[in-house]
Design an enzyme around this catalytic site. Structure first.
Site, PDB file in Angstrom:
ATOM      1  CG  MET A 173      -1.710  -1.371   0.996  1.00  0.00           C
ATOM      2  SD  MET A 173      -2.647  -1.057   2.074  1.00  0.00           S
ATOM      3  CE  MET A 173      -3.934  -0.052   2.067  1.00  0.00           C
ATOM      4  CE  LYS A 174       5.797   0.454   2.674  1.00  0.00           C
ATOM      5  NZ  LYS A 174       6.750  -0.901   2.954  1.00  0.00           N
ATOM      6  CG  HIS A 207       3.098   1.744   6.496  1.00  0.00           C
ATOM      7  ND1 HIS A 207       4.226   2.814   6.972  1.00  0.00           N
ATOM      8  CD2 HIS A 207       4.287   0.951   5.322  1.00  0.00           C
ATOM      9  CE1 HIS A 207       5.274   2.351   7.109  1.00  0.00           C
ATOM     10  NE2 HIS A 207       5.011   1.699   5.995  1.00  0.00           N
ATOM     11  CD  GLU A 256      11.581   5.738   7.369  1.00  0.00           C
ATOM     12  OE1 GLU A 256      12.557   5.076   7.024  1.00  0.00           O
ATOM     13  OE2 GLU A 256      11.073   3.689   7.472  1.00  0.00           O
ATOM     14  CG  ASN A 298       4.988   4.642  11.118  1.00  0.00           C
ATOM     15  OD1 ASN A 298       5.376   4.603  11.960  1.00  0.00           O
ATOM     16  ND2 ASN A 298       5.959   3.742  10.323  1.00  0.00           N
ATOM     17  CG  HIS A 334      12.297  -1.637  12.768  1.00  0.00           C
ATOM     18  ND1 HIS A 334      11.148  -2.936  12.610  1.00  0.00           N
ATOM     19  CD2 HIS A 334      12.002  -0.576  11.835  1.00  0.00           C
ATOM     20  CE1 HIS A 334      10.696  -2.372  11.363  1.00  0.00           C
ATOM     21  NE2 HIS A 334      10.614  -0.879  11.172  1.00  0.00           N
ATOM     22  CD  GLU A 363       7.281  -0.055  10.705  1.00  0.00           C
ATOM     23  OE1 GLU A 363       8.602  -0.046  10.016  1.00  0.00           O
ATOM     24  OE2 GLU A 363       7.018   1.328   9.920  1.00  0.00           O
ATOM     25  CG  ASP A 365      10.978  -5.318  14.044  1.00  0.00           C
ATOM     26  OD1 ASP A 365      11.114  -5.671  11.867  1.00  0.00           O
ATOM     27  OD2 ASP A 365      11.930  -4.920  14.341  1.00  0.00           O
ATOM     28  CD1 TRP A 410       9.104  -4.524   9.403  1.00  0.00           C
ATOM     29  CD2 TRP A 410       6.638  -3.577   9.459  1.00  0.00           C
ATOM     30  NE1 TRP A 410       8.151  -3.755   7.876  1.00  0.00           N
ATOM     31  CE2 TRP A 410       6.680  -3.602   8.460  1.00  0.00           C
ATOM     32  CE3 TRP A 410       5.288  -3.246  10.415  1.00  0.00           C
ATOM     33  CZ2 TRP A 410       6.540  -2.143   7.248  1.00  0.00           C
ATOM     34  CZ3 TRP A 410       4.419  -1.823   9.058  1.00  0.00           C
ATOM     35  CH2 TRP A 410       5.031  -2.125   7.694  1.00  0.00           C
TER      36      TRP A 410
HETATM   37  O1  G3I Z   1       7.595 -10.256  -3.193  1.00  0.00           O
HETATM   38  C1  G3I Z   1       8.461  -9.917  -4.072  1.00  0.00           C
HETATM   39  C2  G3I Z   1       8.271 -10.692  -4.981  1.00  0.00           C
HETATM   40  O2  G3I Z   1       7.742 -11.183  -5.684  1.00  0.00           O
HETATM   41  C3  G3I Z   1      10.014  -9.667  -6.022  1.00  0.00           C
HETATM   42  O3  G3I Z   1       9.911 -10.937  -6.972  1.00  0.00           O
HETATM   43  C4  G3I Z   1      10.909  -9.101  -5.685  1.00  0.00           C
HETATM   44  C5  G3I Z   1      11.837  -8.748  -5.874  1.00  0.00           C
HETATM   45  O4  G3I Z   1      11.173  -7.707  -7.035  1.00  0.00           O
HETATM   46  O5  G3I Z   1       9.952  -8.473  -4.487  1.00  0.00           O
HETATM   47  C6  G3I Z   1       8.658  -8.827  -3.394  1.00  0.00           C
HETATM   48  O6  G3I Z   1       8.564  -8.072  -2.937  1.00  0.00           O
HETATM   49  C7  G3I Z   1       9.671  -6.838  -1.986  1.00  0.00           C
HETATM   50  C8  G3I Z   1       8.619  -7.150  -0.705  1.00  0.00           C
HETATM   51  O7  G3I Z   1       9.874  -6.524   0.180  1.00  0.00           O
HETATM   52  C9  G3I Z   1       8.709  -8.364  -0.014  1.00  0.00           C
HETATM   53  O8  G3I Z   1      10.128  -9.128   0.427  1.00  0.00           O
HETATM   54  C10 G3I Z   1       9.966  -5.744  -2.266  1.00  0.00           C
HETATM   55  O9  G3I Z   1      10.843  -5.541  -3.864  1.00  0.00           O
HETATM   56  C11 G3I Z   1      10.314  -4.927  -1.606  1.00  0.00           C
HETATM   57  O10 G3I Z   1      10.219  -3.501  -2.353  1.00  0.00           O
HETATM   58  C12 G3I Z   1       9.493  -4.926  -0.047  1.00  0.00           C
HETATM   59  O11 G3I Z   1      10.501  -4.127   1.214  1.00  0.00           O
HETATM   60  C13 G3I Z   1      10.126  -4.025   2.251  1.00  0.00           C
HETATM   61  C14 G3I Z   1      10.598  -2.259   2.179  1.00  0.00           C
HETATM   62  O12 G3I Z   1       9.336  -1.344   2.798  1.00  0.00           O
HETATM   63  C15 G3I Z   1      10.564  -1.381   1.070  1.00  0.00           C
HETATM   64  O13 G3I Z   1       8.779  -1.154   0.912  1.00  0.00           O
HETATM   65  C16 G3I Z   1      10.028  -4.400   3.084  1.00  0.00           C
HETATM   66  O14 G3I Z   1       9.364  -5.609   3.247  1.00  0.00           O
HETATM   67  C17 G3I Z   1       9.377  -3.764   4.428  1.00  0.00           C
HETATM   68  O15 G3I Z   1       9.394  -4.627   5.510  1.00  0.00           O
HETATM   69  C18 G3I Z   1      10.016  -2.863   4.462  1.00  0.00           C
HETATM   70  O16 G3I Z   1       9.289  -2.175   5.907  1.00  0.00           O
HETATM   71  C19 G3I Z   1       9.864  -0.669   6.254  1.00  0.00           C
HETATM   72  C20 G3I Z   1       8.825   0.256   6.394  1.00  0.00           C
HETATM   73  O17 G3I Z   1       7.685   0.243   4.493  1.00  0.00           O
HETATM   74  C21 G3I Z   1       8.313   1.674   6.586  1.00  0.00           C
HETATM   75  N1  G3I Z   1       9.821   1.449   8.206  1.00  0.00           N
HETATM   76  C22 G3I Z   1      11.451   1.224   7.911  1.00  0.00           C
HETATM   77  C23 G3I Z   1      10.311  -0.875   7.156  1.00  0.00           C
HETATM   78  C24 G3I Z   1      11.622  -1.719   7.553  1.00  0.00           C
HETATM   79  O18 G3I Z   1      12.643  -0.913   6.055  1.00  0.00           O
END
Ligand code: G3I
Length: 450
Positions: A173-174, A207, A256, A298, A334, A363, A365, A410
């Protein structure tokens, strides 16, 4: 045999009197200082009992044991007010779980009773009944988890529905996912999450609308004027917030926005194109689209980075002064099993309460391997993590209910935590292990909710 002089006879009589008074054989009770025992830590602590222990006292014939449920010993455990005990320990049973008890001991020799020992405090173990879950144990605030639309089935589905009352999309939802190009929106993953929540009566926390780390390239390279940029952002926010009106309860409108260690505004594309006041404008856009949705700001390191914390609260105070709508703050938290300190977390949380805002531990953890000294989760590190989760829950429980919004972890299972890739090392930061089994951390969380 030599006859004794009168003086010698007197001298012998005087000495015998003195010896009688010293030896106590003069028939009166021996007068001596009877030392107090030293109460030792309780052992064999279970959910229904414990063993009280103390040291031996020279010349003591028995001991008097007090067990109470308050530190002032005004409410004694039945049968344990000056209970005579001949040993140096006493097993106490048939108690309630997760209750604090206090004990102290005195020594007895004849009619002499010593002073009280030091007091020992202990809490009996917590044994949840099988029907207890995180969400049905929380009266004060929502229990949230970050999730992904591709994991709404099997064990994920079972645990989400059983344990959680709120969902946060970990990344879908970004802006970079929902608005991949200027002419297109992709609400598929977000809709899947929101529809799942609706079907299961679970809250959704949105978020996050504006985050420098999830800005699509086309936004960074936007060719229009600054006003056209601002209009585009307003259009994006209005489109998304309107779509989920009545389904998404709250939004991290901006995430952030402040630099680490300086408290300066990050020089994001939003600031460059919309000016320093871009944050306020975004909150106004959301409020215009949905008069009821809760608006959060946040950020991370809100406890440990004083400069960032000061900058955020200055912004909040400015918003309040200017009637810019904001309802709450998200502390990402975190954190580590041993940091930050409880008092520092409480002090930062209090600043949210002082402004009568909602507090979202957004978030959470808890790293147990920050120094990479573990190759598996050790028992003592697992118990330290359990205590920290319990501490975090107790902090949120301790603030006024009207200020406690949610505690969101998280992720669900350790091996899928973002932390592992981010830090490039093993860690076990969440409530469930890679087999979807509850960890000590889960029980610490549950204990904190009691
Ligand atoms: O699931 C897809 C996969 O199918 C695909 O092959 C792969 C390659 O593109 O991407 C995968 O999705 C990734 C996803 O994490 C799941 O692993 C996204 O590219 C990747 O951008 C995403 O990163 C997330 C990151 O925010 C950026 O949005 C993290 O999961 C998430 O934990 C992290 O969360 C952030 C909070 O929003 C803000 N605070 C910090 C926190 C940690 O960075």
């Amino acid at each position: 045999m030599k006859r004794l002089s009168g003086f010698s006879i007197w001298l012998l009589f005087a000495c015998s009197l003195i010896m009688a008074s010293c030896s106590g054989s003069g028939g009166s009770e021996e007068e001596f200082e009877l030392g107090a025992p030293i109460a030792k830590q309780a052992t064999d602590i279970t959910s229904s009992g414990f063993t009280a222990n103390w040291s031996r006292v020279y010349k003591a014939e028995s001991y008097l044991l007090d067990v109470a449920t308050d530190i002032d010993f005004t409410t004694f455990l039945s049968g344990y007010k000056s209970k005579a005990v001949s040993n140096l320990n006493e097993e106490i049973t048939n108690l309630d779980g997760n209750v604090s008890y206090y004990y102290r001991v005195r020594a007895v020799s004849g009619s002499i009773v010593s002073d009280n020992s030091n007091l020992i405090e202990l809490t009996t173990s917590f044994e949840p009944d099988p029907d207890q879950t995180l969400k049905n144990s929380s009266d004060n605030f929502l229990i949230g988890v970050a999730l992904q639309s591709s994991k709404l089935n099997g064990n994920y589905d079972e645990i989400y529905k059983r344990e959680f009352s709120s969902l946060t999309s970990e990344y879908e939802m970004k802006m970079n996912v929902m608005h991949p190009s200027q002419d297109s929106y992709d609400f598929g993953p977000a809709d899947a999450i929101v529809d799942y929540a609706q079907e299961n009566g679970i809250n959704v926390h949105g978020h996050s609308l504006i985050w420098h780390n999830s800005t699509p390239d086309w936004v960074t390279n936007f060719q229009g004027s600054d006003q056209e940029f601002e209009d585009m952002i307003e259009g994006y926010i209005t489109t998304v917030v309107t779509r989920y009106k009545g389904k998404v309860t709250s939004w991290d409108v901006v995430n952030e926005a402040f630099e680490d260690g300086s408290g300066n505004l990050r020089n994001s594309i939003y600031r460059q194109r919309m000016g320093d006041d871009y944050i306020a404008k975004c909150y106004q856009f959301v409020r215009a689209a949905d008069p009821d949705v809760l608006l959060f700001y946040n950020d991370y390191s809100m406890v440990s980075d004083q400069t960032k914390q000061n900058a955020v609260f200055s912004m909040v105070d400015d918003f309040i002064a200017r009637d810019i709508p904001i309802d709450g703050l998200g502390f990402q938290l975190h954190i580590q099993y041993d940091y930050p300190a409880k008092a520092d977390i409480e002090a930062a949380v209090q600043k949210v309460v002082d402004r009568d805002l909602l507090m979202h531990f957004s978030e959470l953890d808890i790293r147990v391997n920050p120094n990479n000294d573990l190759t598996s989760l050790s028992q003592d590190r697992s118990l330290a993590q359990k205590a920290k989760y319990k501490e975090m829950v107790e902090i949120l429980k301790s603030i006024p209910e009207e200020n406690a919004y949610a505690l969101t972890v998280w992720g669900l299972v350790d091996n899928e935590s973002w932390l592992i890739n981010f830090h490039g090392q093993q860690d076990w930061p969440l409530l469930f292990d890679s087999n979807f089994e509850k960890k000590d951390a889960y029980y610490g969380f549950l204990e904190g909710l009691q």
